[in-house]
Design a protein around this motif. Structure first.
Motif, PDB file in Angstrom:
ATOM      1  N   GLN A 132       8.851   1.751   2.413  1.00 47.18           N
ATOM      2  CA  GLN A 132       8.185   1.087   1.300  1.00 47.18           C
ATOM      3  C   GLN A 132       8.973  -0.134   0.841  1.00 47.18           C
ATOM      4  OE1 GLN A 132       5.339   0.365   0.123  1.00 47.18           O
ATOM      5  NE2 GLN A 132       4.785   2.408  -0.606  1.00 47.18           N
ATOM      6  N   TYR A 152       2.483   0.417   6.823  1.00 45.53           N
ATOM      7  CA  TYR A 152       2.415   0.282   8.285  1.00 45.53           C
ATOM      8  C   TYR A 152       3.531  -0.658   8.731  1.00 45.53           C
ATOM      9  CZ  TYR A 152       0.679   0.027  13.013  1.00 45.53           C
ATOM     10  OH  TYR A 152       0.570   0.143  14.377  1.00 45.53           O
ATOM     11  N   ARG A 154       5.259   3.012  14.039  1.00 35.61           N
ATOM     12  CA  ARG A 154       4.840   3.127  12.637  1.00 35.61           C
ATOM     13  C   ARG A 154       6.029   3.402  11.712  1.00 35.61           C
ATOM     14  NH1 ARG A 154      -0.744   3.980  12.024  1.00 35.61           N
ATOM     15  NH2 ARG A 154      -0.363   5.078  10.060  1.00 35.61           N
ATOM     16  N   ALA A 199       3.565   8.593  -2.945  1.00 35.57           N
ATOM     17  CA  ALA A 199       3.958   9.521  -1.875  1.00 35.57           C
ATOM     18  C   ALA A 199       5.472   9.689  -1.769  1.00 35.57           C
ATOM     19  CB  ALA A 199       3.395   9.029  -0.542  1.00 35.57           C
ATOM     20  N   GLY A 222      10.350   7.479   3.840  1.00 34.01           N
ATOM     21  CA  GLY A 222       9.228   6.864   3.128  1.00 34.01           C
ATOM     22  C   GLY A 222       9.676   5.770   2.182  1.00 34.01           C
ATOM     23  N   GLN A 278       0.822  -1.209   0.000  1.00 36.66           N
ATOM     24  CA  GLN A 278       0.000   0.000   0.000  1.00 36.66           C
ATOM     25  C   GLN A 278       0.858   1.262   0.000  1.00 36.66           C
ATOM     26  OE1 GLN A 278      -2.102  -1.033   3.612  1.00 36.66           O
ATOM     27  NE2 GLN A 278      -3.962  -1.527   2.466  1.00 36.66           N
ATOM     28  N   GLN A 279       0.207   2.374  -0.303  1.00 32.35           N
ATOM     29  CA  GLN A 279       0.879   3.678  -0.247  1.00 32.35           C
ATOM     30  C   GLN A 279       1.235   4.029   1.189  1.00 32.35           C
ATOM     31  OE1 GLN A 279      -1.477   6.907  -1.804  1.00 32.35           O
ATOM     32  NE2 GLN A 279      -0.362   8.430  -0.624  1.00 32.35           N
ATOM     33  N   ASP A 280       0.288   3.828   2.096  1.00 34.87           N
ATOM     34  CA  ASP A 280       0.495   4.129   3.513  1.00 34.87           C
ATOM     35  C   ASP A 280       1.047   2.881   4.196  1.00 34.87           C
ATOM     36  OD1 ASP A 280       0.508   5.258   5.997  1.00 34.87           O
ATOM     37  OD2 ASP A 280      -1.641   5.040   6.340  1.00 34.87           O
TER      38      ASP A 280
END
Length: 562
Positions: A464, A405, A454, A487, A460, A401-403
């Motif tokens: 990822q 976790y 998190r 992102a 980022g 996903q983009q976000d």
């Protein structure tokens, strides 16, 4: 049962003492010669034995009783967590995490105290009142009736206050959950708050909720004070009634001094029991409120589950078919997807593009059954996905996903989450395939580096690539990439995109794209709008068509070039 038996033993001591005082007093008043040292010592030894029994019984209640309560709390917390794991995304979409956390902590703790203390306290009180009534009635039935006539009136008044207290406690718990939710939201978003210099606004919002909680507490304590005052006034009335009426009965020789002394002691015991009930009423209300809030969650139906005939999904080739699929969220809003028909051969790379709100993420979320279709069906290798167990279905699907976790732990732990029980060599190999091994080895503690809440200690792009390594380790035949690079900065996007391309090889891949330059090589591109699949084809075919995709691509060129 053993706990209540011990409670009975502790009650015996209190009930026997007034009888001993009555016996010795009457014996001394009627025949002083009979009140010998032997009699006094025998009575003393008998009562001492009772006290020793009382000590062991009280130890059992304080120790084993609390352990029993803790076991109940543990089992309830396990059941609550297990039930939450079975609920679909729909429940979590509409429920604040702070409210759920309040049920795990303060609610269940109060249930523990309620489960241990309240049964034994109410049992002891009922036993004392019943036995005291029987004994006192044998001493003087009329004096007993005068005293006990006040109890129904007191219980009626107390019940009225109790009902108000229950409502106030429920409101208090709900508001406490709101405060927990606000605190969690603010702490998780602390970087956004500080970047916009909105600390004062956050404090004002918190103060509103905090003051509302105070107002509810004031209301709660208003009813609690009324309840305690009610019992207190009846406490005094009953006591003075015994003193006045008992003195009159003794004046007219209807009762002996020893009986009157025993009466006063029993009334003291009786009123002490009533005070104990008053003290535990607040705990009782807290416990009942905790149970109500616990059952609220446990009563939420599991709308996504395995059918009794469900079988494991094995040896997946990767063909995915959407057969007249429609979807609408449970809140009854507008239909998100309608009559979607699509057949994706095994190993193909399908890209989904379109405006926000067109249902791209929702469409992909239906494949692992994060939500269930409203109508139609989805098939994998020609079989309806509802035929398979959820665990086996989701174990064959990887999601990036983009976000991202990351769990609070080490880099190694977060990669290994993709395949429980994986060897260290497998974890490192997955990191290398994801292009993450090089930067991991530069970290202070390499694979044992703590990533923070998190994953805040990583960039980022690093986060990822760890999530991609997790997917490599899982090695699923079906892959969903949900705007996994949108992102990221240009350099991070380039590194992550290369990792994603490697990950996609040989798998059926669904790519939700924001930057259209990243999907030029997709086998098929689907243009999804509110009307469904408007266009379908590869990059060059859709550009030549000059439709929605061509316009979206032209609009994205400045962004991609920049």
């Amino acid at each position: 049962m053993m706990d209540l038996f011990c409670a009975s033993l502790t009650t015996i001591c209190e009930l026997v003492l007034p009888l001993i005082v009555r016996y010795l007093t009457n014996l001394g008043m009627n025949d002083l010669q009979a009140l010998s040292v032997k009699v006094i010592l025998s009575v003393g030894i008998f009562y001492l034995i009772l006290r020793i029994i009382d000590t062991f019984a009280n130890y059992y209640m304080a120790n084993i009783g609390h352990v029993m309560g803790a076991k109940i709390e543990t089992d309830m917390r396990k059941d609550l967590f297990s039930h939450l794991q079975k609920l679909s995304f729909t429940y979590f979409d509409n429920t604040k995490i702070g409210q759920i956390m309040a049920r795990f902590t303060s609610d269940l703790f109060d249930v523990t105290e309620f489960a241990h203390h309240c049964p034994e306290e109410f049992f002891i009180a009922a036993l004392k009142i019943t036995v005291a009534f029987i004994i006192l009635a044998q001493v003087n039935v009329w004096l007993t009736l005068i005293v006990f006539a006040f109890i129904p009136i007191m219980l009626f008044c107390s019940l009225k206050f109790n009902q108000s207290m229950r409502r106030a406690f429920k409101k208090s718990r709900d508001q406490l959950g709101e405060i927990n939710a606000k605190v969690e939201d603010s702490l998780l978003g602390i970087r956004v708050i500080k970047s916009f210099a909105n600390e004062e606004m956050e404090q004002e919002q918190f103060q509103k909720g905090n003051h509302k909680f105070l107002d509810i507490k004031k209301e709660m304590y208003h009813f609690m004070a009324g309840f305690q005052s009610c019992t207190r006034i009846f406490d005094g009335i009953m006591y003075i009634a015994v003193v006045v009426a008992g003195a009159l009965f003794m004046l007219y020789r209807k009762i002996t001094p020893g009986d009157f002394m025993a009466y006063l002691l029993y009334i003291t015991t009786l009123l002490t029991s009533i005070r104990r009930i008053v003290e535990f009423t607040e705990q009782f209300q807290r416990g009942m409120t905790g149970i109500e809030r616990f059952t609220e969650v446990m009563d939420v139906p599991v709308d996504l589950g395995d059918s009794p005939e469900a079988i494991p999904l094995q040896q997946v080739k990767g063909e995915v078919t959407f057969d007249h699929v429609g979807f609408q969220y449970a809140d009854g809003g507008k239909e998100v997807l309608s009559n979607i028909n699509l057949k994706v051969p095994a190993g193909e790379n399908i890209a989904l593009v379109g405006p926000s709100g067109s249902g791209k993420t929702t469409l992909c979320s239906l494949i692992p059954r994060f939500y269930d279709v409203t109508c139609g069906k989805i098939l994998i290798d020609g079989e309806d996905i509802k035929r398979f167990t959820l665990h086996s279905l989701r174990s064959q699907i990887g999601v990036v996903q983009q976000d991202v976790y990351l769990f609070s732990g080490s880099v190694y732990d977060n990669i290994a989450y993709g395949k429980l029980g994986a060897s260290k060599e497998e974890v490192i190999e997955a990191a290398k395939k994801a292009g993450a091994h090089e930067f991991i080895m530069k970290l202070e503690h390499k694979y044992d580096t703590y990533v923070g809440e998190r994953g805040v200690k990583l960039s980022g792009g690093q986060k990822q690539r760890i999530s991609i390594a997790r997917a490599f380790l899982k090695n699923p035949p079906i892959l969903i990439l949900d705007e996994a690079t949108s992102a990221l900065d240009t350099e991070s996007e380039r590194l992550v995109q290369r990792s994603l391309e490697d990950l996609s090889v040989g798998r059926t891949t669904f790519t939700i794209a924001h930057r259209l330059s990243t999907i030029k090589n997709a086998t098929t591109i689907l243009v999804l709008t509110e009307n469904g699949i408007e266009e379908q084809g590869n990059h060059h075919e859709l550009l030549q068509k000059g439709g929605i995709y061509a316009h979206l691509y032209e609009d994205s060129l400045p962004e991609d070039i920049g």
